[in-house]
Write a protein that holds these residues in place. Sequence first.
Motif, PDB file in Angstrom:
ATOM      1  N   PRO A  42       0.917  -1.270  -0.057  1.00  0.00           N
ATOM      2  CA  PRO A  42       0.015  -0.058   0.017  1.00  0.00           C
ATOM      3  C   PRO A  42       0.816   1.262  -0.061  1.00  0.00           C
ATOM      4  CG  PRO A  42      -0.132  -1.221   2.059  1.00  0.00           C
ATOM      5  CD  PRO A  42       0.616  -1.899   1.078  1.00  0.00           C
ATOM      6  N   SER A  43       2.019   1.058   0.193  1.00  0.00           N
ATOM      7  CA  SER A  43       2.998   2.324   0.094  1.00  0.00           C
ATOM      8  C   SER A  43       3.239   2.792  -1.377  1.00  0.00           C
ATOM      9  CB  SER A  43       4.132   2.164   0.888  1.00  0.00           C
ATOM     10  OG  SER A  43       5.082   1.082   0.077  1.00  0.00           O
ATOM     11  N   PRO A  98       2.843   4.339  -4.709  1.00  0.00           N
ATOM     12  CA  PRO A  98       2.110   5.676  -5.250  1.00  0.00           C
ATOM     13  C   PRO A  98       0.808   5.290  -5.840  1.00  0.00           C
ATOM     14  CG  PRO A  98       4.538   6.185  -5.202  1.00  0.00           C
ATOM     15  CD  PRO A  98       4.492   4.841  -4.920  1.00  0.00           C
ATOM     16  N   HIS A  99       1.231   4.368  -6.946  1.00  0.00           N
ATOM     17  CA  HIS A  99       0.083   4.107  -7.778  1.00  0.00           C
ATOM     18  C   HIS A  99      -1.224   3.149  -7.198  1.00  0.00           C
ATOM     19  CE1 HIS A  99       2.817   0.462  -8.030  1.00  0.00           C
ATOM     20  NE2 HIS A  99       1.707  -0.306  -8.593  1.00  0.00           N
ATOM     21  N   SER A 113      -2.401   4.346  -4.155  1.00  0.00           N
ATOM     22  CA  SER A 113      -2.985   5.223  -3.308  1.00  0.00           C
ATOM     23  C   SER A 113      -4.394   5.300  -3.405  1.00  0.00           C
ATOM     24  CB  SER A 113      -2.545   6.640  -3.642  1.00  0.00           C
ATOM     25  OG  SER A 113      -3.123   7.460  -2.929  1.00  0.00           O
ATOM     26  N   GLN A 114      -4.900   5.261  -2.199  1.00  0.00           N
ATOM     27  CA  GLN A 114      -6.414   5.223  -2.110  1.00  0.00           C
ATOM     28  C   GLN A 114      -7.214   6.650  -1.648  1.00  0.00           C
ATOM     29  OE1 GLN A 114      -8.606   2.591  -3.327  1.00  0.00           O
ATOM     30  NE2 GLN A 114      -6.743   1.947  -4.069  1.00  0.00           N
ATOM     31  N   THR A 115      -6.180   7.611  -1.510  1.00  0.00           N
ATOM     32  CA  THR A 115      -6.514   8.911  -1.188  1.00  0.00           C
ATOM     33  C   THR A 115      -7.892   9.369  -1.729  1.00  0.00           C
ATOM     34  OG1 THR A 115      -4.136   9.655  -0.853  1.00  0.00           O
ATOM     35  CG2 THR A 115      -5.676  11.566  -1.036  1.00  0.00           C
ATOM     36  N   ALA A 135      -3.175   2.486   2.356  1.00  0.00           N
ATOM     37  CA  ALA A 135      -3.071   3.026   1.049  1.00  0.00           C
ATOM     38  C   ALA A 135      -3.724   4.476   1.144  1.00  0.00           C
ATOM     39  CB  ALA A 135      -3.746   2.127   0.059  1.00  0.00           C
ATOM     40  N   GLY A 136      -4.430   4.850   2.414  1.00  0.00           N
ATOM     41  CA  GLY A 136      -4.697   6.248   2.354  1.00  0.00           C
ATOM     42  C   GLY A 136      -6.284   6.460   2.110  1.00  0.00           C
ATOM     43  N   SER A 196      -6.183  -0.504  -8.972  1.00  0.00           N
ATOM     44  CA  SER A 196      -5.284   0.335  -9.512  1.00  0.00           C
ATOM     45  C   SER A 196      -5.519   0.475 -11.301  1.00  0.00           C
ATOM     46  CB  SER A 196      -3.988   0.111  -9.246  1.00  0.00           C
ATOM     47  OG  SER A 196      -3.474  -1.017  -9.966  1.00  0.00           O
TER      48      SER A 196
END
Length: 309
Positions: free
Chosen positions: A22-23, A25-26, A28-30, A54-55, A256
């Motif tokens: 989950p780190s 960047p692609h 990311s669940q921001t 993952a955010g 993703s």
Amino acid sequence: MAAPFPSPTRTWHDNTYASLSPSNPHLSQTDKAVLITGGGTGIGAATAHTFAAAGAAYIALLGRRAGPLVETKASIERQYPHTKVFTAPTDVTVQAEVESAFKAFFEFTHGKGINVLVAGAAIIGPQVTIDRAESEQFFGAIEANLRGALYTGQAFLKYRAETEETVVIDVNSSAAHVNFAPGFASYTIAKWAAYRFWDSLGFESLEKKKKGKVRVHHIQPGVVDTDMNREAGGVKAMGFEDHVSLPAGFTLWLTSPQAKFLDGKFLWANWDVDELEAMKEEIKKKGLFDLQLVGWPFGEKGYVSGWNA
């Protein structure tokens, strides 16, 4: 580890690995809102933790027992204070409960809507051979699994985010396409039917103009030591075990943009995602990983080549 089953990728995983982290960047669940049925324990709970890492901005945990939901919520909020966690004790076979939970989560997100649905709630049903099956139990389990899929799918369509694309992960089972042992006919039928249900939902979303496409992925999550797996004798019967972090990370990766080419595909979480990406053109050209009539020459749009209906 050596693959215990035939595999399209040379690498077979029984635990998470760097490409599923989950780190990345692609991955990311921001700002994303994620709803997980069967989210209190096992694969669902691990998946919730992974999306929080993952955010994810909002996570909904639905399950029949309030206790595990509350415990998982507390654990996530301690580790990932940026993620707001919603819980609702929910029997997915009861339409009113599903509608109420989805509506409440929609309001919890301030009308944002759901970006990712992980449909993990299911039951195994009677484990008896066909000659000993009692019709009410046999059909009851099939109906329960399909009611859960229908009610969950309908609520998702109503409360999903109005974005270009949303994603559904159907936590399915290899039982949909492999007979491992006698006594699982009811479950096998239910999981095959669930595959067709979610596939239909994704297909029909193409006709909806107001909201974007629903991308659907179906997964065999692995042989994970969960309550449901133990009920079926899984890890003990198989003689090996996959770590719960594997399907959690694989589910995250499927949301993703890199996984778009696997829309509608039935996938095993053990398969290496980097090798799958390298197979992208072959998968498209040959129609791999679909539950379909073998031998039909599918074209790019999913229709039989040369067929003008």
